[in-house]
Design a protein around this motif. Structure first.
Motif, mmCIF file in Angstrom:
data_model
loop_
_atom_site.group_PDB
_atom_site.id
_atom_site.type_symbol
_atom_site.label_atom_id
_atom_site.label_comp_id
_atom_site.label_asym_id
_atom_site.label_seq_id
_atom_site.Cartn_x
_atom_site.Cartn_y
_atom_site.Cartn_z
ATOM 1 N N LEU A 49 0.882 -1.363 0.177
ATOM 2 C CA LEU A 49 0.120 0.175 -0.258
ATOM 3 C C LEU A 49 1.067 1.080 -0.012
ATOM 4 N N GLY A 50 1.664 1.165 0.485
ATOM 5 C CA GLY A 50 2.867 2.763 0.570
ATOM 6 C C GLY A 50 3.221 2.853 -0.425
ATOM 7 N N ARG A 51 3.827 1.885 -1.062
ATOM 8 C CA ARG A 51 3.865 2.350 -2.545
ATOM 9 C C ARG A 51 2.875 2.690 -3.530
ATOM 10 N N LEU A 52 1.996 3.025 -3.170
ATOM 11 C CA LEU A 52 0.853 3.353 -4.640
ATOM 12 C C LEU A 52 0.264 4.656 -4.142
ATOM 13 N N PRO A 53 0.484 4.669 -5.179
ATOM 14 C CA PRO A 53 0.205 6.351 -5.534
ATOM 15 C C PRO A 53 -1.564 6.818 -4.284
ATOM 16 N N PRO A 54 -1.006 8.159 -3.630
ATOM 17 C CA PRO A 54 -2.101 8.211 -3.214
ATOM 18 C C PRO A 54 -2.938 8.499 -3.184
ATOM 19 N N GLN A 56 -4.588 6.338 -4.704
ATOM 20 C CA GLN A 56 -5.500 5.334 -5.128
ATOM 21 C C GLN A 56 -5.550 4.468 -3.626
ATOM 22 N N ARG A 57 -4.331 4.632 -2.964
ATOM 23 C CA ARG A 57 -3.731 3.900 -1.361
ATOM 24 C C ARG A 57 -4.763 3.912 -1.047
ATOM 25 N N ARG A 58 -5.961 5.419 -0.620
ATOM 26 C CA ARG A 58 -7.240 5.190 -0.018
ATOM 27 C C ARG A 58 -8.110 4.005 -0.460
ATOM 28 N N GLU A 59 -8.577 4.148 -1.395
ATOM 29 C CA GLU A 59 -9.199 2.964 -1.492
ATOM 30 C C GLU A 59 -8.793 1.234 -1.937
ATOM 31 N N ALA A 60 -7.725 0.752 -1.870
ATOM 32 C CA ALA A 60 -6.734 -0.414 -1.322
ATOM 33 C C ALA A 60 -6.969 -0.147 -0.381
ATOM 34 N N GLY A 61 -6.427 1.031 0.468
ATOM 35 C CA GLY A 61 -6.086 0.315 1.940
ATOM 36 C C GLY A 61 -7.838 -0.403 2.300
ATOM 37 N N ARG A 62 -8.796 1.193 2.284
ATOM 38 C CA ARG A 62 -10.058 -0.126 2.432
ATOM 39 C C ARG A 62 -10.127 -1.062 2.033
ATOM 40 N N GLN A 63 -9.795 -1.531 0.416
ATOM 41 C CA GLN A 63 -9.761 -3.329 0.092
ATOM 42 C C GLN A 63 -9.286 -4.250 1.631
ATOM 43 N N VAL A 64 -7.941 -3.676 1.584
ATOM 44 C CA VAL A 64 -6.962 -4.788 1.989
ATOM 45 C C VAL A 64 -7.861 -4.748 3.768
ATOM 46 N N ASN A 65 -8.432 -4.260 4.740
ATOM 47 C CA ASN A 65 -8.836 -3.810 5.496
ATOM 48 C C ASN A 65 -10.111 -4.983 5.556
ATOM 49 N N GLN A 66 -10.919 -4.738 4.899
ATOM 50 C CA GLN A 66 -11.900 -5.686 4.632
ATOM 51 C C GLN A 66 -11.514 -6.955 4.461
ATOM 52 N N ALA A 67 -10.520 -7.563 3.415
ATOM 53 C CA ALA A 67 -10.048 -8.845 3.348
ATOM 54 C C ALA A 67 -9.662 -8.970 4.748
ATOM 55 N N ARG A 68 -9.141 -8.072 5.295
ATOM 56 C CA ARG A 68 -8.607 -8.971 6.827
ATOM 57 C C ARG A 68 -9.371 -8.964 8.044
ATOM 58 N N GLN A 69 -11.120 -7.940 8.015
ATOM 59 C CA GLN A 69 -11.756 -7.449 8.508
ATOM 60 C C GLN A 69 -12.723 -9.744 9.329
#
Ligand code: DAH
Length: 346
Positions: A49-54, A56-69
């Motif tokens: 996520l840290g390497r993504l442009p800002p 895209q980062r937000r949406e990608a972060g939300r998806q990863v969090n959802q996956a983890r939950q």
């Protein structure tokens, strides 16, 4: 969906399947480490996520969090499910049904001598007798002296007495017969007396087919007005028929005991050969069960009973011998061996 999104969706699907398949807590721990741990694919997605442009980062972060939950929730559910199943398995394995009845020799009960003692008591209780008991550690006076066997009386030598180191030398002993209980009963109860007294006795004997150093006897005592030898003979006969059955006869033979006069030995038909003669009865067809006689006036005097007014009879015989004759045992030692193949038959 982006490539990234598709990869994440596949990872979640595989992770959920793995978590749902676990059936033990160990499997769950391994699956959790693989799916959610620091070195899992999910963790690499998170680090990326840290390497993504800002933007895209937000949406990608939300998806990863959802996956983890989603994965964590499934892991938690799996934990609850496995715990319940493991507890059920353990309860089943440790199940102890205290009401369960198991057949065979597993349940405690009286051994053959104890059962025989109870049956003999029952026969005499049915004839109106009461049951009395006395101590196994006795005084010389109760075991011998009061029974008209003073010190140095020749009849004492037949008893191979075990003395205890208690009080003056040879004053305390393991009773060699149940006859001392007669003395205690007469001291404690005024006549009329109709009593039987079962119990263990001890003699310095080497065990063989017919002897054991500890065995059980049952003593009988009747003291009343006008008691005769005929009453004694009739009592022995009634007892034999009641306990051994009508096909077994009894007979009296003159004998000597210091505490009875006249005295007799009583014998019954050998039940092993039904009177035909065998090794157990030395070919005679008869087995000696015990002794009996009219209570000696000196014994009555020793306990303060007036021999002018009262008379009585006494008898004493081996309980082990009765068990032997009732069940056709050719060797007495089986009664003490504790061999389960023998014990479980009774
Ligand atoms: N006490 C005797 C014994 O152990 C048996 C016996 C004989 C008891 C005669 C009696 C009796 O009561 O009258 O050898």
């Amino acid at each position: 969906m982006s490539d990234e999104g598709a990869a994440l969706a596949a990872l979640v699907a595989a992770g959920l399947a793995r978590l749902e398949a676990v059936s033990t807590l160990e499997e769950l721990a391994a699956a959790e480490a693989a799916v959610l741990g620091k070195r899992s694919e999910l963790a690499s997605h998170q680090q990326a996520l840290g390497r993504l442009p800002p933007e895209q980062r937000r949406e990608a972060g939300r998806q990863v969090n959802q996956a983890r939950q989603a994965l964590q929730a499934t892991a938690d559910k799996a934990r609850d499910r496995v715990r319940v199943a493991e507890r059920a398995r353990r309860l089943q394995a440790e199940r102890l049904d205290l009401t369960e009845v198991t057949p065979g020799p597993h349940r405690g009960r009286l051994n053959l001598v104890g059962q025989t003692r109870d049956e003999l008591e029952d026969v005499f209780v049915g004839m109106g007798y009461s049951v009395a008991e006395g101590p196994e550690v006795e005084t010389d006076w109760h075991n011998f002296e009061a029974l008209n066997m003073p010190v140095a009386h020749p009849a004492r030598s037949g008893h191979d007495t075990l003395y205890l180191d208690w009080g003056p030398p040879e004053s305390t002993l393991l009773r060699t017969q149940t006859s001392p209980v007669q003395i205690r009963v007469m001291q404690g109860t005024p006549p009329p007396i109709y009593s039987v007294m079962p119990g263990k006795v001890y003699r310095k004997d080497t065990p063989d087919a017919r002897h054991t150093p500890s065995f059980s006897q049952i003593e009988g005592l009747v003291v009343d007005r006008g008691i005769t030898f005929g009453d004694l003979a009739g009592t022995i006969r009634s007892f034999t028929a009641a306990y051994f059955g009508p096909s077994i006869q009894s007979r009296l033979r003159p004998a000597y005991f210091p505490f009875t006069e006249p005295s007799a030995e009583f014998e019954i038909t050998c039940t092993i050969c039904q009177g035909g003669g065998c090794r157990t009865c030395s070919g005679t067809g008869w087995i000696e069960l015990g002794g009996c006689g009219m209570v000696h006036p000196k014994v009555l005097a020793n306990v303060g009973i007036d021999a002018e007014e009262w008379s009585g009879f006494a008898f004493g015989f081996g309980i082990d011998r009765c068990a032997q004759m009732r069940h056709g045992l050719s060797d007495m030692r089986v009664l003490l061996d504790n061999d389960i193949r023998f014990i479980s038959q009774f």
